[in-house]
Design an enzyme around this catalytic site. Sequence first.
Site, PDB file in Angstrom:
ATOM      1  N   SER A 125       0.836  -1.196   0.000  1.00 50.77           N
ATOM      2  CA  SER A 125       0.000   0.000   0.000  1.00 50.77           C
ATOM      3  C   SER A 125       0.881   1.260   0.000  1.00 50.77           C
ATOM      4  O   SER A 125       1.667   1.463  -0.921  1.00 50.77           O
ATOM      5  CB  SER A 125      -0.947  -0.033   1.199  1.00 50.77           C
ATOM      6  OG  SER A 125      -1.913   0.976   1.098  1.00 50.77           O
ATOM      7  N   ASP A 153      -5.843  -3.962  -2.385  1.00 50.40           N
ATOM      8  CA  ASP A 153      -4.795  -3.565  -1.450  1.00 50.40           C
ATOM      9  C   ASP A 153      -4.195  -4.787  -0.754  1.00 50.40           C
ATOM     10  O   ASP A 153      -4.903  -5.620  -0.190  1.00 50.40           O
ATOM     11  CB  ASP A 153      -5.392  -2.611  -0.413  1.00 50.40           C
ATOM     12  CG  ASP A 153      -4.322  -1.883   0.374  1.00 50.40           C
ATOM     13  OD1 ASP A 153      -3.408  -2.550   0.877  1.00 50.40           O
ATOM     14  OD2 ASP A 153      -4.403  -0.649   0.487  1.00 50.40           O
TER      15      ASP A 153
END
Length: 565
Positions: free
Chosen positions: A272, A414
């Site tokens: 991320s 993610d």
Amino acid sequence: MKRVYTNTNKTYISVAKRYIPDSTSIDGLKMQAKSVILKQWKLINQLKIYFSKFAHDSNIENVLNKEFAKFLQKIDPKIYGNDFVQQFSSTISVDNSQEKSDAKGIDKDKGGISFPNIFSNMWKEETKSVTIPKWKTEKPAVSKELVAARTKSIVSSLALAESDKWRLYELENLITHLKQYPEAKHCAVKEGAIRLLLRLSYKGKKKSIQGPLNEALSLIGHAHPVRGEGIRILSIDGGGTRGILVIEMLRKLEELSGKPAYEMFDMICGVSTGAIIGALIGLKQHTLDETTEIYRSISSRVFTQSTLKGTSSLVWSHSYYDTELWEKLLQEQMDSTLIQTARNSKTPKYCAVSAVVNHPRLAAYVFRNYSLPYNVQSQYMGGYDHQVWEAVRASAAAPTYFEEFKIGNMILQDGGILVNNPTAVAIHEAKLLWPTTPIQCVVSFGTGRTVPNPIEIKVPTNNNTSWKHKFLAILDSATDTEGVHTMLSDLLPEGVYYRFNPYLTEMLEMSEIDPVKLEQLKRDAIMYLRRNEDKFQYAIKKLSVRRNYVQKSMDWINVQKQIYA
């Protein structure tokens, strides 16, 4: 008036001087025609293998298909008859459109009958027993023999190259070939590609070919010896705009060492926001001031959204923020492929972790700027043939914040929903590249935590819990960063592993852009750095240990063995 003539070899029926062969002669001519065509095909097959090193496989195949079709059209149909054509009825079509005739390699003006892909069908019959993985279905199916032949040809041509210009040309051919056919890596190694590339690299050739040499070695799976006493790893957690904490801690390391971050580590792994910071400081090699400016600029532009527009976008596209703008900003900052960054010898190994969500089981996907050795298999899916911005986009595709990202038949989100602390992934990947090298130092950066207040903990009064409570508990367990920290601190030797994760006055949202709260975040980081000054000093001392003379001598001996083996 009919006349019948009888002969021991042939029977003719003459009607106004018209010649009609009987069924026996037709079959014989058919067999002769087939024999001629098969011989022609075998010749073209050999030529195809030979010319494959001069042209792309699909292009040469199209050219040969076209010439083969022209050859058949020039033959009088009386020789092979309509029955022979019907045997290839699956490949015969009458096509009057220019688009279809061009696609089949036949000129519409030279004939109405299109005779396409006979050669391709025979070629496919030879390769139909080869199982093609699903991830290769978009490429033309090519036999292993042809791939191996072309690999040998390119390696041989590179070995015979006498000028830097010729070497550069053959290096680019090898790089393109290995990208298109990753399975050729094994054959290239067997043909001595590593020995050849190392010989060219250590002979002090011009800098113009050093970049392609580094990329070719990385594609084959070769990793140069580390610069330190052992492997030095940097791992960065996810956390949105709380990544400012990571930048401040990296600034502290650079102040104490006097070196940029990319020179202190052999492997940088992020998820991320960690993937974004890792790409900026490791692959693009920006300074921390430049990284801070880019990071804040992107955050302020992306995370500025009206409630009405964000809510409607969330309903229609499952993303609260503008995903197209997010991708555009990433493309502006990261415009190269992952494997191309290996051309710079100072670029550390880099991997970004994402999550594949459309498979039967949730699995991690690792974007790499390197290729693993041909005889090594990672526990994680992954690839290097991606753009840098794609790796960052997929790793930071937080649910409800941005749309999920699609690559091929994979849907990625993610990586934090599966692995929010990628330290264990980084260690696993590093040991695959340097299996005999010990781990020198592991630095793991978190993006903040808060001290739990026992007074605020609500204990359910009944015996049952809600589905919401269960879901949040499972999500919290899956994304737990301190659990990984506890495990690694027990497993790794003392003085090797350092985890930095500041306590925060307030746990901020991933999309927080309020200047007041961000300034408080920076103050929390400065306070944490002051309290952990000694810990940072120990980490820098461990990171600064260089390879001794014995290790350097062993590295030189190993390289010489590879070159002259």
